[in-house]
Design a protein around this motif. Structure first.
Motif, PDB file in Angstrom:
ATOM      1  N   LEU A  52       0.496  -1.238  -0.178  1.00  0.00           N
ATOM      2  CA  LEU A  52       0.071   0.222   0.951  1.00  0.00           C
ATOM      3  C   LEU A  52       0.977   1.455  -0.080  1.00  0.00           C
ATOM      4  CD1 LEU A  52      -2.795  -0.961   2.985  1.00  0.00           C
ATOM      5  CD2 LEU A  52      -3.357  -0.519  -0.195  1.00  0.00           C
ATOM      6  N   ALA A  53       1.656   1.161   0.529  1.00  0.00           N
ATOM      7  CA  ALA A  53       3.176   1.902   0.740  1.00  0.00           C
ATOM      8  C   ALA A  53       3.683   2.837  -0.798  1.00  0.00           C
ATOM      9  CB  ALA A  53       3.926   2.258   1.278  1.00  0.00           C
ATOM     10  N   TYR A  54       3.636   1.737  -1.492  1.00  0.00           N
ATOM     11  CA  TYR A  54       3.951   2.166  -3.117  1.00  0.00           C
ATOM     12  C   TYR A  54       3.249   2.548  -3.650  1.00  0.00           C
ATOM     13  CZ  TYR A  54       4.693   1.160  -8.155  1.00  0.00           C
ATOM     14  OH  TYR A  54       4.776   1.062  -9.135  1.00  0.00           O
ATOM     15  N   LYS A  55       1.146   1.802  -3.142  1.00  0.00           N
ATOM     16  CA  LYS A  55       0.093   2.606  -4.253  1.00  0.00           C
ATOM     17  C   LYS A  55      -0.868   2.380  -3.976  1.00  0.00           C
ATOM     18  CE  LYS A  55      -2.714   0.701  -8.418  1.00  0.00           C
ATOM     19  NZ  LYS A  55      -3.972  -0.301  -7.934  1.00  0.00           N
ATOM     20  N   SER A  56      -1.607   3.373  -3.390  1.00  0.00           N
ATOM     21  CA  SER A  56      -2.489   3.284  -2.246  1.00  0.00           C
ATOM     22  C   SER A  56      -4.221   2.297  -2.711  1.00  0.00           C
ATOM     23  CB  SER A  56      -2.664   4.792  -1.506  1.00  0.00           C
ATOM     24  OG  SER A  56      -3.035   5.635  -2.223  1.00  0.00           O
ATOM     25  N   GLU A  57      -3.693   2.695  -3.686  1.00  0.00           N
ATOM     26  CA  GLU A  57      -5.464   2.224  -4.639  1.00  0.00           C
ATOM     27  C   GLU A  57      -5.753   1.030  -4.768  1.00  0.00           C
ATOM     28  OE1 GLU A  57      -7.617   3.657  -8.862  1.00  0.00           O
ATOM     29  OE2 GLU A  57      -5.938   4.397  -8.152  1.00  0.00           O
ATOM     30  N   ARG A  58      -6.535   0.028  -4.378  1.00  0.00           N
ATOM     31  CA  ARG A  58      -6.413  -1.277  -4.308  1.00  0.00           C
ATOM     32  C   ARG A  58      -6.759  -1.118  -5.902  1.00  0.00           C
ATOM     33  NH1 ARG A  58      -6.509  -2.973  -0.146  1.00  0.00           N
ATOM     34  NH2 ARG A  58      -6.821  -2.211   1.170  1.00  0.00           N
ATOM     35  N   THR A  59      -6.301  -2.411  -6.435  1.00  0.00           N
ATOM     36  CA  THR A  59      -6.367  -2.758  -7.795  1.00  0.00           C
ATOM     37  C   THR A  59      -7.485  -4.064  -8.160  1.00  0.00           C
ATOM     38  OG1 THR A  59      -3.478  -2.892  -7.421  1.00  0.00           O
ATOM     39  CG2 THR A  59      -4.825  -4.764  -9.117  1.00  0.00           C
ATOM     40  N   GLN A  60      -8.093  -3.047  -9.020  1.00  0.00           N
ATOM     41  CA  GLN A  60      -8.666  -3.742  -9.918  1.00  0.00           C
ATOM     42  C   GLN A  60      -8.679  -4.507 -11.664  1.00  0.00           C
ATOM     43  OE1 GLN A  60     -12.405  -1.089  -9.965  1.00  0.00           O
ATOM     44  NE2 GLN A  60     -11.888  -0.312  -8.295  1.00  0.00           N
ATOM     45  N   ILE A  61      -8.990  -5.636 -11.265  1.00  0.00           N
ATOM     46  CA  ILE A  61      -8.335  -6.636 -12.978  1.00  0.00           C
ATOM     47  C   ILE A  61      -9.889  -6.518 -13.343  1.00  0.00           C
ATOM     48  CG2 ILE A  61      -7.684  -8.809 -13.016  1.00  0.00           C
ATOM     49  CD1 ILE A  61      -5.808  -7.306 -11.461  1.00  0.00           C
ATOM     50  N   THR A  62      -9.589  -5.691 -14.823  1.00  0.00           N
ATOM     51  CA  THR A  62     -10.858  -6.298 -15.343  1.00  0.00           C
ATOM     52  C   THR A  62     -10.374  -7.014 -16.163  1.00  0.00           C
ATOM     53  OG1 THR A  62     -11.029  -3.743 -15.267  1.00  0.00           O
ATOM     54  CG2 THR A  62     -12.652  -4.766 -17.447  1.00  0.00           C
ATOM     55  N   LEU A  63     -11.950  -7.876 -16.547  1.00  0.00           N
ATOM     56  CA  LEU A  63     -12.054  -8.898 -17.130  1.00  0.00           C
ATOM     57  C   LEU A  63     -13.192  -8.656 -18.152  1.00  0.00           C
ATOM     58  CD1 LEU A  63     -11.135 -11.641 -15.205  1.00  0.00           C
ATOM     59  CD2 LEU A  63      -9.717 -11.500 -17.191  1.00  0.00           C
ATOM     60  N   PRO A  64     -13.533  -9.582 -19.410  1.00  0.00           N
ATOM     61  CA  PRO A  64     -14.581  -8.976 -20.653  1.00  0.00           C
ATOM     62  C   PRO A  64     -15.217  -9.113 -20.052  1.00  0.00           C
ATOM     63  CG  PRO A  64     -13.059 -10.623 -21.558  1.00  0.00           C
ATOM     64  CD  PRO A  64     -12.333 -10.531 -19.989  1.00  0.00           C
ATOM     65  N   ASN A  65     -16.133 -10.053 -18.583  1.00  0.00           N
ATOM     66  CA  ASN A  65     -17.059 -10.166 -18.635  1.00  0.00           C
ATOM     67  C   ASN A  65     -17.749  -9.437 -16.939  1.00  0.00           C
ATOM     68  OD1 ASN A  65     -16.027 -12.683 -17.846  1.00  0.00           O
ATOM     69  ND2 ASN A  65     -17.798 -13.849 -17.834  1.00  0.00           N
ATOM     70  N   CYS A  66     -16.075  -9.140 -16.552  1.00  0.00           N
ATOM     71  CA  CYS A  66     -16.167  -9.066 -14.850  1.00  0.00           C
ATOM     72  C   CYS A  66     -14.803  -8.333 -14.099  1.00  0.00           C
ATOM     73  CB  CYS A  66     -17.158 -10.830 -14.040  1.00  0.00           C
ATOM     74  SG  CYS A  66     -14.999 -11.794 -14.046  1.00  0.00           S
ATOM     75  N   THR A  67     -14.868  -7.449 -13.514  1.00  0.00           N
ATOM     76  CA  THR A  67     -14.015  -7.144 -12.614  1.00  0.00           C
ATOM     77  C   THR A  67     -13.721  -7.315 -10.955  1.00  0.00           C
ATOM     78  OG1 THR A  67     -14.428  -4.562 -14.082  1.00  0.00           O
ATOM     79  CG2 THR A  67     -13.504  -4.479 -11.774  1.00  0.00           C
ATOM     80  N   ILE A  68     -12.587  -8.368 -11.205  1.00  0.00           N
ATOM     81  CA  ILE A  68     -12.286  -8.684  -9.937  1.00  0.00           C
ATOM     82  C   ILE A  68     -11.458  -7.527  -8.469  1.00  0.00           C
ATOM     83  CG2 ILE A  68     -10.890 -10.178  -8.518  1.00  0.00           C
ATOM     84  CD1 ILE A  68     -11.393 -12.476 -10.456  1.00  0.00           C
TER      85      ILE A  68
END
Lengths: 272, 272, 272, 272
Positions: free
Chosen positions: C9-25
């Protein structure tokens, strides 16, 4: 409050020796404690005393109060067992040890045996430890099922701080994921304890492995790593034992174990 | 001897409900047990009762007998603490629970509190369990530090077989190699227990994690997985707690936890 | 060398979202990944895709390369399996995930599936992690059998430091002494990871428990504790599965699980 | 498929002996493998070869490919390191062993060293094991961080079933809750393995304990319990080691270890 715990080398740099009528634990001698898991009858314990003393064991063990996972399993002969133990010790010139599981058992056992034992399940039964601390009885404190070495030493401090300095530690295996043995014997604990404490250490390979076939090899390793004493389960007829038969040695196997650990004892400067 | 153990669904298929004056554990209600690790003073416990009852906790917890790793750490106020607990329970209309660590503590505690607790270190202190079994007191039996579920259920049998059927189990984390949390909360234990036993189950995420920041999320998970009750450490001033401060919630955090577990409780059909 | 690890979180505070064709994790959506342990045939996987997509799963799982304890157990259909997976994903509008166990399998799988998975046994196969890091493929990194959270995050760094930031972590149970479940699901890991890292987290209660009856309750707990996605084993006919049948859900049980986790998802602000 | 696994005594009752140019592992000889954790420079490895060969070690160890928890830690000299190892082995008349972490490393190492090692983290990297199985190179297979003995033997089967019968097992400690040592050396594994398999066994007390002061005592125990060989970390200047300095012995300590294990070796009928 003591700055340096009473168990520590900082408090007492000289190794503690526990002197019993027929042996000393913590000195040059390698002491062997042997006998059945539970005292089942006078005949069984007398036979056990005969077998173990003839082979060179100095201390007779056997449970009169058995902490069992299920309340419906054999719970021990209690005071009747203690009396049998006293008679067997006298007959064969052995010192004696029985586990106690409550204050009442403690006060009974003090009358009959030379050493009392606190089992793994009661290692952090602090009220019982405090009660032991108020006596001057020699006590073997087994390591808890998953106690850290630090917790174990601190448990000994509950006894020592009451004024009873006659404490012997006993490594008997810790709980891990491995199922090939009943527990995982942690022989690293012996040098770790030696680097922190002056208290003598027993190793119990019988409870640790739970399997007869592995006991002699681990007894050898225990002697080599520096144990002051061994605790070995021996039963005149393992197949008929009321408890822990699969990890009990018979007369021949115990004699063989004694013969085979002797050269190791000599190699590390111990007399057996 | 019973063929089917008394803890088993085979012996009793209907889930056990434990009825206390102000709540029932094991039914539709999600009961919250809260309070400090140790009773430190009347003022501290009264403040704890005020905070926790206002937020919706039904049972006040606090230790009068503290089993501590070191004999030199604070050991609790003993009977004086029990009296304070009784007064706090009456003032805030809460049921009360205190841990007992010996038979003597048990007989004292019975006079003052609604529920007695057997801690993790005493889960296999079978003599103490037998003594509890001879009373009709409600008892919370915590899982041992590294007890299997099978050993835990068999420990409950020591109480049940004495005639006391008022047993509540408490999952509080098991010992593993992971050090990011104090223990590893084993939430699988809840469905496992439900598939084997009719006894109600409490989850204690405070002792399990040992860190304030993780407690609310694990409280939510505990409710979702089917816990009948939660046990949460709350202290009026965590930074000044004599023990377990780092895992204690203050008034605001506890209120937030209660607010945030409510929707989960409703989602699984529980009233909070 | 980076001062703050790329996972932190110190490197990147925003949560990562992984976008796939039919959904986002990693966002508001609770994503369900489902399917059989192993791809056994086109018919079996097509049926699995039908069952899981109808119930609301967004990602189809199934193994083409199976790491098995014994070399004589079924090792997977390999590229043939990957082709079947691609066809099934297209037919049912699902994203797809397959485990890879070697660099060769990795390069094959990249051509056919949306997500590659590194299994528990390869969590510290650093050469494989480095190879994944050189691609831009979405990867699910399962926690090792007895990896600490710190080791697991450092394993992710092997991928991230190669330039591939599309990493999803997967908690799947750790090895402990308890045998009532196959592994011990460590749900504490989710808040611990959230306090240290921006990476999204999947929970796999099927491998963790190894028993069908416990999966739904632990799926609920996983959602409540904050998992971004669930991975659930589903098989059209669990009794005939070539591997992991005892922990696979059939159509009805999976539909019921989906129905029953929905209220929990809503209670924690997730869409299913 | 073989009914009896190739590792089993049922398949082959005679103990396997691995013959190297200057020693045989699995016979009467107690073989000592020694050297630094990582090959850091030609000077450092030559000095290590000098120290260890003078004291009686027969095999020089040192890592050219280092699997490190963090990708930013020193990863090894790779082929350059292998060349240094070959030169050192030739200079001091020692056999040589290096760990490989990928198929590429395997094919490189085969050209330069006598024995390749599969480390704990790759014990279930089945693709790598299969590749090793297709060679006839002597291989040391370390036990996984928390592998059961059964999984470990099955991992060896991946190599044996490819046709390579030159497998040596290496116990190096397992992961437990205890933190006084880096891992818990499981010496019970030696008699357990002996009761199931004909493969020779090495013990590595250096990685197991992680602390210099405990290594000699555990080396003695390893010899007593029946290890065919020991693996000991030795560094010309432990305080300047790039990795694992705290568990490395210097020249004097290693010489003392060799002197002190000799009587134990003789006591169990081994030549050193």
């Amino acid at each position: 409050m003591s700055k340096n715990p009473l168990f520590s080398l900082a408090y007492k740099s000289e190794r503690t020796q526990i002197t019993l009528p027929n042996c000393t634990i913590g000195g040059d001698e390698l002491v062997v404690i042997a006998g059945p898991c539970a005292i089942e009858s006078e005949e069984q314990l007398m036979k056990s005393g005969e077998i173990t003393s003839q082979a060179g064991a100095k201390i007779l063990r056997g449970g009169a109060y058995k902490p069992r996972t299920s309340p419906y399993a054999f719970q021990g002969l209690e005071v009747e067992g203690l009396k049998i133990m006293k008679a067997a010790g006298e007959k064969f010139g052995m010192s004696t040890v029985c586990e106690v599981t409550s204050e009442k058992a403690l006060y009974d056992a003090i009358e009959y045996v030379d050493i009392i034992q606190i089992g793994a399940r009661n290692m952090q039964n602090f009220e019982l430890l405090k009660a032991v601390g108020k006596t001057d009885k020699v006590v073997i404190l087994k390591r808890g099922l998953s106690a850290t070495i630090d917790e174990w030493l601190n448990a000994s401090e509950y006894i020592l701080s009451g004024g009873n300095m006659n404490v012997i530690l006993c490594e008997r295996g810790i709980r891990t994921y491995e199922t090939a043995t009943r527990n995982t014997l942690d022989l690293s604990a012996i040098p770790v304890i030696r680097s922190k404490s002056h208290l003598p250490i027993v190793v119990d390979p019988s409870h640790a492995t739970g399997k007869r076939d592995y006991i002699e090899d681990l007894a050898k390793a225990s002697v080599a790593v520096g144990a002051d004493a061994l605790m070995i389960e021996v039963h005149p007829n393992p197949d008929e034992a009321l408890s822990d038969g699969p990890q009990s040695l018979d007369k021949e196997d115990f004699q063989k174990l004694m013969d085979n650990i002797r050269p190791i004892a000599e190699a590390v400067g111990r007399k057996l």
